[in-house]
Design a protein around this motif. Structure first.
Motif, PDB file in Angstrom:
ATOM      1  N   GLY A 325       0.823  -1.194   0.000  1.00 24.99           N
ATOM      2  CA  GLY A 325       0.000   0.000   0.000  1.00 24.99           C
ATOM      3  C   GLY A 325       0.859   1.247   0.000  1.00 24.99           C
ATOM      4  N   PRO A 326       0.218   2.429   0.048  1.00 21.35           N
ATOM      5  CA  PRO A 326       0.982   3.687  -0.003  1.00 21.35           C
ATOM      6  C   PRO A 326       2.039   3.803   1.082  1.00 21.35           C
ATOM      7  CG  PRO A 326      -1.350   4.111  -0.356  1.00 21.35           C
ATOM      8  CD  PRO A 326      -1.234   2.670   0.035  1.00 21.35           C
ATOM      9  N   TYR A 327       1.659   3.524   2.336  1.00 25.96           N
ATOM     10  CA  TYR A 327       2.632   3.650   3.420  1.00 25.96           C
ATOM     11  C   TYR A 327       3.715   2.579   3.325  1.00 25.96           C
ATOM     12  CZ  TYR A 327       0.335   7.391   5.983  1.00 25.96           C
ATOM     13  OH  TYR A 327      -0.177   8.618   6.355  1.00 25.96           O
ATOM     14  N   GLY A 328       3.350   1.395   2.844  1.00 23.27           N
ATOM     15  CA  GLY A 328       4.355   0.361   2.649  1.00 23.27           C
ATOM     16  C   GLY A 328       5.380   0.770   1.607  1.00 23.27           C
ATOM     17  N   LEU A 329       4.898   1.360   0.504  1.00 23.58           N
ATOM     18  CA  LEU A 329       5.813   1.837  -0.532  1.00 23.58           C
ATOM     19  C   LEU A 329       6.677   2.982  -0.018  1.00 23.58           C
ATOM     20  CD1 LEU A 329       3.533   1.787  -3.709  1.00 23.58           C
ATOM     21  CD2 LEU A 329       5.518   0.340  -3.251  1.00 23.58           C
ATOM     22  N   LEU A 330       6.064   3.885   0.758  1.00 27.52           N
ATOM     23  CA  LEU A 330       6.819   5.010   1.302  1.00 27.52           C
ATOM     24  C   LEU A 330       7.938   4.518   2.215  1.00 27.52           C
ATOM     25  CD1 LEU A 330       7.075   8.102   1.516  1.00 27.52           C
ATOM     26  CD2 LEU A 330       5.509   7.997   3.474  1.00 27.52           C
ATOM     27  N   ILE A 331       7.617   3.559   3.080  1.00 28.89           N
ATOM     28  CA  ILE A 331       8.629   3.003   3.984  1.00 28.89           C
ATOM     29  C   ILE A 331       9.724   2.311   3.179  1.00 28.89           C
ATOM     30  CG2 ILE A 331       9.042   1.261   5.761  1.00 28.89           C
ATOM     31  CD1 ILE A 331       6.219   1.914   6.837  1.00 28.89           C
ATOM     32  N   LEU A 332       9.335   1.582   2.131  1.00 30.83           N
ATOM     33  CA  LEU A 332      10.314   0.908   1.277  1.00 30.83           C
ATOM     34  C   LEU A 332      11.256   1.918   0.634  1.00 30.83           C
ATOM     35  CD1 LEU A 332      11.339  -1.700  -0.094  1.00 30.83           C
ATOM     36  CD2 LEU A 332       9.642  -1.294  -1.901  1.00 30.83           C
ATOM     37  N   MET A 333      10.711   3.030   0.155  1.00 28.98           N
ATOM     38  CA  MET A 333      11.539   4.075  -0.459  1.00 28.98           C
ATOM     39  C   MET A 333      12.490   4.693   0.556  1.00 28.98           C
ATOM     40  SD  MET A 333       8.828   6.083  -2.892  1.00 28.98           S
ATOM     41  CE  MET A 333       7.978   5.247  -4.230  1.00 28.98           C
ATOM     42  N   MET A 334      11.986   4.961   1.762  1.00 29.23           N
ATOM     43  CA  MET A 334      12.829   5.564   2.790  1.00 29.23           C
ATOM     44  C   MET A 334      13.967   4.618   3.191  1.00 29.23           C
ATOM     45  SD  MET A 334      11.779   8.624   3.372  1.00 29.23           S
ATOM     46  CE  MET A 334      11.137   8.848   1.707  1.00 29.23           C
ATOM     47  N   VAL A 335      13.659   3.333   3.289  1.00 25.83           N
ATOM     48  CA  VAL A 335      14.697   2.353   3.625  1.00 25.83           C
ATOM     49  C   VAL A 335      15.747   2.301   2.523  1.00 25.83           C
ATOM     50  CG1 VAL A 335      15.163  -0.113   3.958  1.00 25.83           C
ATOM     51  CG2 VAL A 335      13.210   0.950   5.102  1.00 25.83           C
ATOM     52  N   MET A 336      15.287   2.335   1.260  1.00 28.56           N
ATOM     53  CA  MET A 336      16.224   2.281   0.143  1.00 28.56           C
ATOM     54  C   MET A 336      17.121   3.518   0.122  1.00 28.56           C
ATOM     55  SD  MET A 336      15.454   1.604  -3.895  1.00 28.56           S
ATOM     56  CE  MET A 336      14.503   3.108  -4.116  1.00 28.56           C
ATOM     57  N   ILE A 337      16.540   4.693   0.345  1.00 31.12           N
ATOM     58  CA  ILE A 337      17.335   5.928   0.362  1.00 31.12           C
ATOM     59  C   ILE A 337      18.327   5.897   1.517  1.00 31.12           C
ATOM     60  CG2 ILE A 337      17.204   8.425   0.752  1.00 31.12           C
ATOM     61  CD1 ILE A 337      14.569   8.388  -0.798  1.00 31.12           C
ATOM     62  N   PHE A 338      17.883   5.409   2.684  1.00 36.65           N
ATOM     63  CA  PHE A 338      18.780   5.325   3.838  1.00 36.65           C
ATOM     64  C   PHE A 338      19.962   4.419   3.536  1.00 36.65           C
ATOM     65  CE2 PHE A 338      19.966   3.097   7.816  1.00 36.65           C
ATOM     66  CZ  PHE A 338      20.443   4.188   8.530  1.00 36.65           C
ATOM     67  N   LEU A 339      19.708   3.264   2.922  1.00 47.30           N
ATOM     68  CA  LEU A 339      20.797   2.333   2.609  1.00 47.30           C
ATOM     69  C   LEU A 339      21.717   2.900   1.533  1.00 47.30           C
ATOM     70  CD1 LEU A 339      18.847  -1.071   2.659  1.00 47.30           C
ATOM     71  CD2 LEU A 339      20.328  -0.109   4.430  1.00 47.30           C
ATOM     72  N   LEU A 340      21.158   3.573   0.543  1.00 46.27           N
ATOM     73  CA  LEU A 340      21.989   4.187  -0.486  1.00 46.27           C
ATOM     74  C   LEU A 340      22.890   5.270   0.111  1.00 46.27           C
ATOM     75  CD1 LEU A 340      19.454   4.518  -3.447  1.00 46.27           C
ATOM     76  CD2 LEU A 340      21.465   3.033  -3.360  1.00 46.27           C
ATOM     77  N   GLY A 341      22.410   5.905   1.198  1.00 46.17           N
ATOM     78  CA  GLY A 341      23.192   6.947   1.846  1.00 46.17           C
ATOM     79  C   GLY A 341      24.490   6.450   2.455  1.00 46.17           C
ATOM     80  N   PHE A 342      24.613   5.131   2.632  1.00 44.88           N
ATOM     81  CA  PHE A 342      25.868   4.570   3.128  1.00 44.88           C
ATOM     82  C   PHE A 342      26.970   4.673   2.079  1.00 44.88           C
ATOM     83  CE2 PHE A 342      23.076   2.892   6.251  1.00 44.88           C
ATOM     84  CZ  PHE A 342      23.833   2.483   7.331  1.00 44.88           C
TER      85      PHE A 342
END
Length: 449
Positions: A325-342
């Motif tokens: 759902g929308p919040y699931g996708l949003l959380i997935l995007m935030m996790v991906m951005i956080f990991l890319l930030g490494f």
């Protein structure tokens, strides 16, 4: 699906592998775009159109003039001597409580973030001013380095922020609205830092001992007058820049020019406006601006070819296949951005990842009744808070290397890595709060100027 989107998928794979080679990202983005345009048999006239878009959308973009002006303002303010005087006065104010010096560094970080927006300059400045005093006072190295690194990165979130200027261009939303939206989360993050320092000072006072009274600044000026004297310059600059934008008096570019002129005035008043400083600041401004705009040009080429090969449709189909759902996708995007930030810088994530996410974001419905611009503003601030962690997360957090460079080997890199863990957790807590309560972000932009 895989065969249909083989080329855009390979573009992403080649880009990720290329970034790990250490090759300049600007060349990498543009080169991959041209290479896959040839492999994908894209007509040459389209590549010519890409060049026209770059000149019309980047080189001639009035908004981008704000970048060198904000960089110049931050670097000149660093040379002005305002920060040193303010830190000494804040140390007098909080010198009688455990962690008082660290709180002074955090407050100075907030003030300078609202005046400069340059992370590298802020971290180095806070480190050179605060680190020797804290270590001499007996602070645990993890506490001293952690608060310097975290406070120095506030400039990427608290306006005027170069990142928000670029995000406004990428997402096609008002930079003024982004500045308003980032102010409350940025200040909230500063408050979380100070709250953490107070708790550590109460329960672990040996980590942040009280100073020797003889080490405090013995300025004969009464403390209230000293505070007023040392705050008046930065406050006037903040009001002139942010106030003019938020009140609708000036555009971000015009306000940046005001800020650049104001920083020179403060340097002149402080006796630090001379040819050497002006030359150094101009040179560093040129380097930073060229680096940013070169990446923007390369990213524009990469993005245009990626979309021509069907990359945006590939992303949409991948999202649909997740079933979230929308919040699931949003959380997935935030996790991906956080990991890319490494591994990646904020500018690379902004110009490579955000354009890929934009089609997905615009089709998401959270049932909050927001306009598309308000929704994009909220999303942009969530990304901005998330990207702030990229300066602190190992192995490539730039704030960590700035600190390592100014400690002359006295503090090991593993100690610096450990020092930022609590502050990364505080940043993630702020991100979760802004996700759960969008009003934190949207309250100020919703007010009439």
């Amino acid at each position: 699906m895989f065969g249909e989107y083989l080329l855009p998928f390979l573009m992403v794979v080649v880009l990720i592998l290329g970034i790990f080679t250490g090759y300049p990202v600007a060349f990498l983005l543009g080169g991959i775009g041209i290479l896959f345009a040839i492999i994908g048999d894209i007509p040459m006239p389209f590549i010519g159109i890409v060049g026209s878009r770059i000149f019309g959308g980047v080189i001639e973009n009035w908004l981008y003039i704000a970048i060198p002006l904000f960089v110049f303002m931050g670097l000149m303010l660093e040379k002005s001597g305002v920060a040193r005087r303010l830190l000494l006065t804040l140390q007098r104010l909080f010198g009688r409580i455990h962690g008082g010096l660290a709180i002074s560094v955090a407050l100075l970080g907030i003030v300078m973030a609202a005046s400069t927006g340059i992370v590298g300059a802020s971290v180095v400045m806070l480190g050179l001013l605060g680190m020797p005093i804290m270590l001499k006072q007996g602070y645990k190295p993890e506490m001293a380095t952690g608060i310097v690194a975290a406070s120095g990165t506030l400039g990427i979130l608290i306006p005027p922020s170069i990142m928000l200027v670029l995000m406004g261009s990428i997402l096609n939303v008002s930079v003024g609205a982004l500045f308003k939206a980032a102010l409350v989360p940025g200040l909230m993050l500063g408050v979380l830092y100070i709250g953490y320092l107070l708790l550590v000072g109460k329960f672990k006072p040996e980590w942040m001992p009280l100073p020797d009274p003889d080490s405090l600044d013995h300025d004969p000026t009464p403390l209230p007058i000293a505070l007023l004297r040392d705050l008046v310059g930065p406050v006037i600059l903040i009001v002139a820049v942010l106030g003019s934008i938020m009140m609708g008096i000036a555009t971000p570019t015009e306000a940046a020019a005001i800020g650049a002129a104001g920083a020179m005035v403060l340097a002149f008043i402080g006796g630090n406006f001379n040819y050497k400083n002006l030359r150094d600041v101009t040179y560093d401004t040129s380097k930073s601006t060229a680096m940013i705009l070169f990446i923007v040009v390369g990213a524009a080429c990469f993005s245009a070819i990626f979309k021509r090969l069907g990359g945006d449709y590939m992303i949409l189909e991948l999202v649909d296949s997740t079933g979230l759902g929308p919040y699931g996708l949003l959380i997935l995007m935030m996790v991906m951005i956080f990991l890319l930030g490494f591994f990646l810088e904020w500018i690379e994530i902004s110009y490579v990842i955000l354009p890929l996410m934009l089609p997905v974001i615009t089709m998401m419905d959270f049932g909050m009744g927001l306009s598309q611009e308000a929704f994009l503003v909220w999303f942009a601030i969530l990304v901005a808070i998330n990207l702030q962690t990229s300066f602190l997360t190992p192995p490539f957090g730039y704030a960590l290397f700035y600190l390592k460079g100014i400690t002359d080997g006295e503090i090991g890199i593993t100690t610096i890595y450990r020092s930022v863990i609590p502050f990364v957790l505080l940043q993630l807590s702020a991100l979760i709060l802004c996700m759960a309560f969008p009003a934190i972000v949207l309250w100020l932009p919703g007010m009439n100027p």
